[in-house]
Design an enzyme around this catalytic site. Structure first.
Site, PDB file in Angstrom:
ATOM      1  N   ARG A 195       2.572  46.832  -7.928  1.00  0.00           N
ATOM      2  CA  ARG A 195       1.517  45.858  -7.310  1.00  0.00           C
ATOM      3  C   ARG A 195       1.365  44.897  -8.719  1.00  0.00           C
ATOM      4  O   ARG A 195       1.741  45.444  -9.577  1.00  0.00           O
ATOM      5  CB  ARG A 195       0.417  46.138  -6.569  1.00  0.00           C
ATOM      6  N   GLY A 196       0.727  43.882  -8.302  1.00  0.00           N
ATOM      7  CA  GLY A 196       0.323  42.903  -9.394  1.00  0.00           C
ATOM      8  C   GLY A 196       1.485  41.820  -9.165  1.00  0.00           C
ATOM      9  O   GLY A 196       2.558  42.065  -9.359  1.00  0.00           O
ATOM     10  N   ALA A 197       0.850  40.568  -9.119  1.00  0.00           N
ATOM     11  CA  ALA A 197       2.007  39.359  -8.945  1.00  0.00           C
ATOM     12  C   ALA A 197       3.116  39.449  -9.979  1.00  0.00           C
ATOM     13  O   ALA A 197       4.177  39.373  -9.503  1.00  0.00           O
ATOM     14  CB  ALA A 197       1.312  38.399  -8.851  1.00  0.00           C
ATOM     15  N   ARG A 206       6.154  40.909   0.563  1.00  0.00           N
ATOM     16  CA  ARG A 206       4.473  40.625   0.614  1.00  0.00           C
ATOM     17  C   ARG A 206       4.234  39.011   0.733  1.00  0.00           C
ATOM     18  O   ARG A 206       4.858  38.400  -0.080  1.00  0.00           O
ATOM     19  CB  ARG A 206       3.943  41.345  -0.840  1.00  0.00           C
ATOM     20  N   ASP A 255      -2.673  35.545  -8.040  1.00  0.00           N
ATOM     21  CA  ASP A 255      -1.503  35.910  -7.270  1.00  0.00           C
ATOM     22  C   ASP A 255      -0.847  34.529  -6.958  1.00  0.00           C
ATOM     23  O   ASP A 255       0.443  34.527  -6.697  1.00  0.00           O
ATOM     24  CB  ASP A 255      -1.785  36.806  -5.979  1.00  0.00           C
ATOM     25  N   ASN A 299      -6.384  35.407  -5.492  1.00  0.00           N
ATOM     26  CA  ASN A 299      -6.324  36.597  -6.213  1.00  0.00           C
ATOM     27  C   ASN A 299      -6.851  37.658  -5.246  1.00  0.00           C
ATOM     28  O   ASN A 299      -7.542  37.407  -4.237  1.00  0.00           O
ATOM     29  CB  ASN A 299      -7.107  36.419  -7.639  1.00  0.00           C
ATOM     30  N   LYS A 300      -6.978  38.978  -5.940  1.00  0.00           N
ATOM     31  CA  LYS A 300      -7.520  40.104  -5.119  1.00  0.00           C
ATOM     32  C   LYS A 300      -8.563  39.914  -4.475  1.00  0.00           C
ATOM     33  O   LYS A 300      -9.677  39.278  -4.969  1.00  0.00           O
ATOM     34  CB  LYS A 300      -7.523  41.340  -6.228  1.00  0.00           C
ATOM     35  N   GLN A 343      -7.749  49.544  -7.579  1.00  0.00           N
ATOM     36  CA  GLN A 343      -6.965  49.299  -8.718  1.00  0.00           C
ATOM     37  C   GLN A 343      -7.854  49.410  -9.956  1.00  0.00           C
ATOM     38  O   GLN A 343      -7.413  49.567 -11.107  1.00  0.00           O
ATOM     39  CB  GLN A 343      -6.317  47.706  -8.701  1.00  0.00           C
TER      40      GLN A 343
END
Lengths: 355, 355
Positions: free
Chosen positions: A45-47, A88, A235, A245-246, A194
Site C-alpha cells: 500500500r502507499g500511493a 484501487r 494519494d 490522503n489517508k 499503518q
C-alpha cells in the site's frame, strides 16, 4: 532497509505489510493477477509503492504471456492493464504507472522478446526513479523541518509506502541526516494501523525516536505537546492543491492550522492530477466494514452494527502550508505553483516518478 | 436496560465493561477494595457511574467494617475514602461522591448499625438521583437536537457511563422519545473503544440507528456527512466552561466549529469544578501504554516503541456551543452561567447528582 518490493526472476516479491511488524515475510507474485490481489488486499500500500507495483505487474503480465505476436498480445495487454488499474480507485499513481507502461508498450516494436525486455526495463526504471525522487523530495523538505523537536505524521508515507526512503518519512530522514534532532509522533491510523505498525517499525529500524499515539490524541498534542510541524503523504492532489490522503489527514490539518503548526504534504509530481479542478472530484474508496469491526481477528463491535469505512479524505488547500515535490516546494496559490512545478525541468531523471 | 451497577446484599455488582459487547457479565465486589479495583481497571467507567460506584464503595466499606465504635471506625473510614478517591484523578464526580458520603458519615451519630444504614441509604440515594438527573438533562437537551438527521458522539456517555439513561446518550434518547428521527455516528474511541463496544451496544439495544466510525473519520463526516450536532459527556468542567472529557473530544470540538456544527456537552452539576478557574488546571490521567500497543491481547506495535496515553483532553470553552445540565442549559459566558445554574433550585431532588 528491507525492500518494500522487488523484481526477481520468479516474479514480483511484495513485503507482506499485513504481517508487519510481527513478521517480515514476502509474498511472491508469479503472475499479474497475484500483483493485482496484493494491491487490492493491501499486502502492498502507499500511493508511490502502488505505482511501482503496478508497473511491475504490467511487465510481469507481459513476460508471462504465451502470445506469439503483438496482434495476439494487444487484447491481453489491455486486460492486464485493466486488471491492475481496477484494484484501487483513489491513488492516482496507479493510473499514472499503468499509462506509462502503456506508452512503453506502444513504443516497443513488434518483436515479442524485445517487448518483454522493454517493459521489464521500464518497470525497473520506475522503481529506481521512485527512490531518486524521494531523495530529492527529502532534500527540499528537510529545509522546512524544525532544527529540533517533535514532528507529527499520519499513516505511513515511508519507505514501506514507496520503493524506498519515503515521501513524508523521506523528508524526516533527510532532516535527520542533515543533523536535525527530530522526534516523530506517529498517529496509529485506524482502521489499518499503518502508523502503529509500519511507521513505528521503519523509524525504529532507523533509530529515529518515535512515539505512537491514537488518532484522537493528535489534537491534544498539537495544542499542548510541542509539535513543531506536521508532514504527511498524499494519494492524489487536485490542481488547486486539495489533497486526498489517508482518512484522518483532514482532521490533522484543521487541528494543525488551529494551533499554528505548519502542515506539509510530501508527494511526487506523479501524485498531481491536474485534470481535476478541485479535491471534491477525487473518488474516495470505501473499504470493507470488517476493517473497522475487527482488529486482526478480534471483533470489537456488536454484531450487525452499522459501519462506515472511507479509506481517504480530502484536505482543502487552505489548510496546506506547502506541498513538497521532487522539483521543489509549492505554496499557495497552488493553481499557479503546481502546474509550474509539474512542468519544471527534472533533476532526477524522468518525467515524474512512480511514487 | 441492563443495569450498569447494583447494590445487593452480597456486595456491589458492576457490569464488566471490559467484556462488552461479547459478554454480559457482572463482577461482584465483596468489599470496598474490589470496588476500587473495578474503578481503576475500568470494569466500570464514565464519570457519573464512577461517582455512584464510589458512593456504594464507601457504604460497602463501612458495612463490612468490624469496628465496634465510631472512634474505632473513624481512621478506617478515612482509609476507605482515600482508597476510593485514589483510583482515578480526572473525573471530579469521584471526589464529589466521596465528599457526599463523608458528610453523611459526619451526620450519622454514634450507633454503628445506624451509621451503616445511613451510608447505605445515601449510596442508594446517589444512584436514584443519578437516573433522575439524567432524565432531566435529557428533557433540556432534547430541545437542542435536530428534528431529524445525524448526531455525532464520542466515547460512551450513555446508560453504561451512569446509573442509567446516560448524559449525552440520555439527550439523544430523550430526543428520540420526543419523536425526533436521529441517527447516531459513534466514534470508536481508541484506545479503549468505548464507542465501538459500549455506545454501539447500548444504542443497538434501544433500536437507535448507529454507525461506528474510527476516530479519524469524524472530521470527514463533519465536513461531508450531514452531521447536524455533536453531543458528548464530560469528566470535569472548570468555572470558565473548559471541558475535560475523553481524549479526542477536543479534536471533535475543533472540527465541529470549523464546519459550523453545534457542539454540546451534557453533564450533571456534580461535574462542575467551580474551584478551578480554567481547564488547564484539571489533572489529566496518563494510563498504561499497553492500552495503545495491544487491542485485547493482540499486540499491534513493534516491541519497545514509545507510546503516549493521556486518557483525557481539555476543550477550551470557545468551542462549546452549550452545556446541558439537569438545571438547564448554560451558554457563554460560562463564568456567569455555570455558577448561576449550580446554585439554581433543584427540580430533581438533591444538591447535584452523582453522575
Amino acid at each position: 532497509m528491507i525492500p518494500t518490493l522487488e523484481w526477481t526472476e520468479e516474479g514480483v516479491k511484495l513485503l507482506d505489510q499485513l504481517r508487519l511488524p510481527a513478521n517480515v515475510e514476502y509474498m511472491l507474485c508469479r503472475d499479474y493477477q497475484d500483483v493485482a490481489r496484493g494491491i487490492k488486499d493491501m499486502i502492498i500500500r502507499g500511493a508511490p509503492a502502488i505505482g511501482v507495483a503496478a508497473a511491475m505487474g504490467v511487465a510481469l503480465g507481459v513476460k508471462r504471456s504465451q502470445a506469439k505476436t503483438r496482434t495476439e498480445l494487444d487484447p491481453e495487454f489491455d486486460r492486464i492493464c485493466a486488471t491492475i488499474a481496477g484494484t484501487r480507485p483513489t491513488a492516482v499513481n496507479l493510473f499514472w504507472a499503468v499509462e506509462r507502461m502503456r506508452r512503453a508498450y506502444l513504443a516497443a516494436g513488434d518483436d515479442m522478446a524485445q517487448i518483454k525486455e522493454r517493459l521489464e526495463r521500464e518497470a525497473k526504471q520506475v522503481y529506481a526513479e521512485d527512490i531518486a525522487i524521494n531523495q530529492a523530495m527529502g532534500r527540499h523538505g528537510a529545509l522546512l523541518m524544525p532544527s529540533e523537536g517533535r514532528v507529527l505524521t499520519h499513516c505511513n508515507a515511508g519507505a514501506l509506502a514507496t520503493a524506498g526512503y519515503g515521501t513524508a518519512l523521506g523528508v524526516i530522514r533527510a532532516a535527520v541526516e542533515m543533523g536535525k534532532r527530530i522526534e516523530v509522533f506517529a498517529d496509529e491510523t485506524r482502521p489499518y494501523l499503518q502508523g502503529a505498525r509500519l511507521t513505528a517499525w521503519e523509524l525504529q529500524q532507523d533509530g529515529i525516536p518515535t512515539t505512537v499515539i491514537t488518532d484522537n490524541m493528535a489534537g491534544h498534542f498539537l495544542r499542548n505537546g510541542g509539535i513543531r510541524a506536521v508532514v504527511v503523504g498524499a494519494d492524489r492532489i487536485a490542481r488547486n492543491g486539495d489533497v486526498a490522503n489517508k482518512v484522518g489527514t483532514y482532521s490533522v490539518a484543521v487541528l494543525a492550522k488551529e494551533n499554528n503548526v505548519p502542515f506539509y504534504v510530501a508527494a511526487p509530481i506523479s501524485t498531481l492530477d491536474l485534470t481535476l479542478a478541485t479535491g471534491e472530484l477525487i473518488p474516495i474508496e470505501q473499504r470493507s466494514p470488517r476493517e473497522v469491526t475487527h482488529i486482526k481477528d478480534v471483533q470489537i463491535t456488536p454484531e450487525a452494527i452499522g459501519v462506515a469505512n472511507p479509506a481517504f479524505d480530502v484536505t482543502p488547500n487552505r489548510y496546506v502550508t506547502a506541498i513538497i515535490t521532487e522539483h521543489g516546494v509549492a505554496r499557495a496559490p497552488y493553481e499557479e505553483s503546481l502546474p509550474r512545478l509539474a512542468g519544471a525541468p527534472k533533476g532526477v531523471g524522468g518525467a515524474g516518478g512512480a511514487d
